[in-house]
Design an enzyme around this catalytic site. Structure first.
Site, PDB file in Angstrom:
ATOM      1  N   LYS A   9       3.148  -7.661 -14.617  1.00  0.00           N
ATOM      2  CA  LYS A   9       4.328  -7.029 -14.022  1.00  0.00           C
ATOM      3  C   LYS A   9       5.590  -7.791 -14.421  1.00  0.00           C
ATOM      4  O   LYS A   9       5.603  -9.020 -14.419  1.00  0.00           O
ATOM      5  CB  LYS A   9       4.210  -7.038 -12.493  1.00  0.00           C
ATOM      6  CG  LYS A   9       3.014  -6.246 -11.976  1.00  0.00           C
ATOM      7  CD  LYS A   9       2.834  -6.412 -10.474  1.00  0.00           C
ATOM      8  CE  LYS A   9       2.499  -7.825 -10.079  1.00  0.00           C
ATOM      9  NZ  LYS A   9       2.107  -7.962  -8.659  1.00  0.00           N
TER      10      LYS A   9
ATOM     11  N   THR B 270      13.101  -6.407  -2.115  1.00  0.00           N
ATOM     12  CA  THR B 270      11.898  -6.269  -2.947  1.00  0.00           C
ATOM     13  C   THR B 270      10.708  -6.991  -2.317  1.00  0.00           C
ATOM     14  O   THR B 270       9.773  -7.375  -3.009  1.00  0.00           O
ATOM     15  CB  THR B 270      12.151  -6.835  -4.358  1.00  0.00           C
ATOM     16  OG1 THR B 270      12.601  -8.197  -4.215  1.00  0.00           O
ATOM     17  CG2 THR B 270      13.166  -6.020  -5.126  1.00  0.00           C
TER      18      THR B 270
ATOM     19  N   GLY C 193       7.284  -7.383  -0.878  1.00  0.00           N
ATOM     20  CA  GLY C 193       6.052  -6.573  -0.896  1.00  0.00           C
ATOM     21  C   GLY C 193       5.940  -5.591  -2.047  1.00  0.00           C
ATOM     22  O   GLY C 193       5.073  -4.710  -2.017  1.00  0.00           O
ATOM     23  N   THR C 194       6.763  -5.740  -3.079  1.00  0.00           N
ATOM     24  CA  THR C 194       6.672  -4.807  -4.223  1.00  0.00           C
ATOM     25  C   THR C 194       5.292  -4.869  -4.875  1.00  0.00           C
ATOM     26  O   THR C 194       4.702  -3.837  -5.202  1.00  0.00           O
ATOM     27  CB  THR C 194       7.739  -5.113  -5.298  1.00  0.00           C
ATOM     28  OG1 THR C 194       7.739  -6.523  -5.537  1.00  0.00           O
ATOM     29  CG2 THR C 194       9.111  -4.661  -4.881  1.00  0.00           C
ATOM     30  N   GLY C 195       4.786  -6.103  -5.054  1.00  0.00           N
ATOM     31  CA  GLY C 195       3.495  -6.274  -5.726  1.00  0.00           C
ATOM     32  C   GLY C 195       2.355  -5.695  -4.892  1.00  0.00           C
ATOM     33  O   GLY C 195       1.451  -5.033  -5.423  1.00  0.00           O
ATOM     34  N   CYS C 196       2.398  -5.918  -3.572  1.00  0.00           N
ATOM     35  CA  CYS C 196       1.352  -5.388  -2.672  1.00  0.00           C
ATOM     36  C   CYS C 196       1.355  -3.868  -2.732  1.00  0.00           C
ATOM     37  O   CYS C 196       0.303  -3.226  -2.850  1.00  0.00           O
ATOM     38  CB  CYS C 196       1.617  -5.814  -1.227  1.00  0.00           C
ATOM     39  SG  CYS C 196       1.779  -7.588  -1.003  1.00  0.00           S
TER      40      CYS C 196
END
Ligand code: ATP
Ligand code: HMH
Length: 274
Positions: free
Chosen positions: A172, A206, A208-211
């Site tokens: 990412k 941003t 928690g974007t990855g979760c």
């Protein structure tokens, strides 16, 4: 009804972890179940306290659900310790499930969510079971021991992670310093690869974007979509969640989990096949 599972930490602030995952599952029409590895006392300003679950209790939760419900796809997020990773790997190894590993290590505010001694357990036990692994740049650096600054290094790191046994690697680009674009690079074990680019949203919200991104991949896999389709559609989900910010909290606020379903218009994602 398609059933999916998240194995992750609770974020009391509701923007990341178990809460982000269940919201994403619900929005995408799959039935979400959960195994909680740790409780965090957390808000948009940071992580204030952590209480880790025991490996035995993680096993009890996972077995209670898996022995009863037809779970098709599982994601992992914050796993807290090497012992918990080993326990989860032992349970998942015996089952025929699609697995998305989001190798969460550090929260945006800097709090450590995985002991560094556990990185070896991720590499040796969980990554070999994964359908997809979704590291951000710093996580890919820790997992591979490589420094990643350029595109050629992204590719080398992905090759390294594929060699560990992942079926697909998504590196990412949220942490890359490109001011205009957010590009994620996708590599499959069969040699196929593509890049997905969206315009970078200028926002501090941003958390928690990855979760949210990895939960969306899991939800689409749970619906029976292909790995490539699931990753691409998850990029649409997260882009809309970031673009239509909620403006909550005085720190790094959560993304908008309602946005994808509310917005009938698709956002722009440029795809470049290698
Ligand atoms: N400002 C932004 N604008 C558009 N997309 C973004 C932005 N920041 C991150 N993304 C996208 O969000 C997704 C998650 O990437 P990111 O690198 O932020 O994950 P992460 O660091 O694991 O997140 P976290 O640990 O906070 O949950 C990727 O698809 C990335 O490209
Ligand atoms: C519980 C939890 N999991 C993951 C993250 C990473 O965003 C976080 N901040 N908190």
């Amino acid at each position: 009804m398609n059933v999916v599972m998240t194995i992750a930490g609770s974020d009391s602030g509701g923007g990341a972890g178990i809460q982000a995952d269940l919201k994403t599952f619900q929005e995408l029409g799959v039935f979400g179940t959960s195994v909680i590895t740790a409780l965090t006392a957390q808000n948009t300003m940071g992580v204030h306290d952590i209480l880790t679950t025991t490996p035995q209790f993680v096993r009890s939760q996972a077995e209670a659900v898996l022995n009863d419900l037809p779970v098709r796809a599982v994601k992992t997020g914050m796993l807290a310790s090497g012992e918990i990773i080993q326990e989860i790997a032992e349970i998942l190894r015996k089952r025929d499930l699609q697995l998305v590993v989001d190798p969460v290590m550090v929260a945006k505010g800097g709090a450590q969510l995985l002991g560094m001694e556990a990185v070896r357990d991720l590499r040796d036990h969980l990554i070999p079971l994964s359908t997809v692994i979704t590291p951000n740049i710093p996580e890919a650096e820790v997992l591979t021991g490589m420094s990643i600054r350029h595109d050629s290094q992204v590719e080398k790191a992905a090759e390294h992670l594929l060699e560990l046994g992942a079926g697909c690697v998504v590196i990412k680009g949220g942490h890359m310093d490109n001011p205009d674009f957010a590009t994620d690079a996708v590599y499959f074990a069969n040699g196929r690869s593509f890049k997905m680019t969206t315009k970078r949203v200028r926002t501090r919200h941003t958390h928690g974007t990855g979760c949210t991104f990895s939960a969306a991949i899991t939800a689409f896999l749970g619906q029976g979509r292909t790995v490539g389709e699931s990753i691409l559609e998850a990029k649409h989900f997260i882009q809309q969640a970031i673009e239509q910010e909620l403006g909550l909290g005085s720190g790094n606020g959560p993304t908008n989990h309602f946005a994808y379903k509310l917005n009938q218009e698709k956002c722009e994602v440029e795809i470049v096949e290698a």
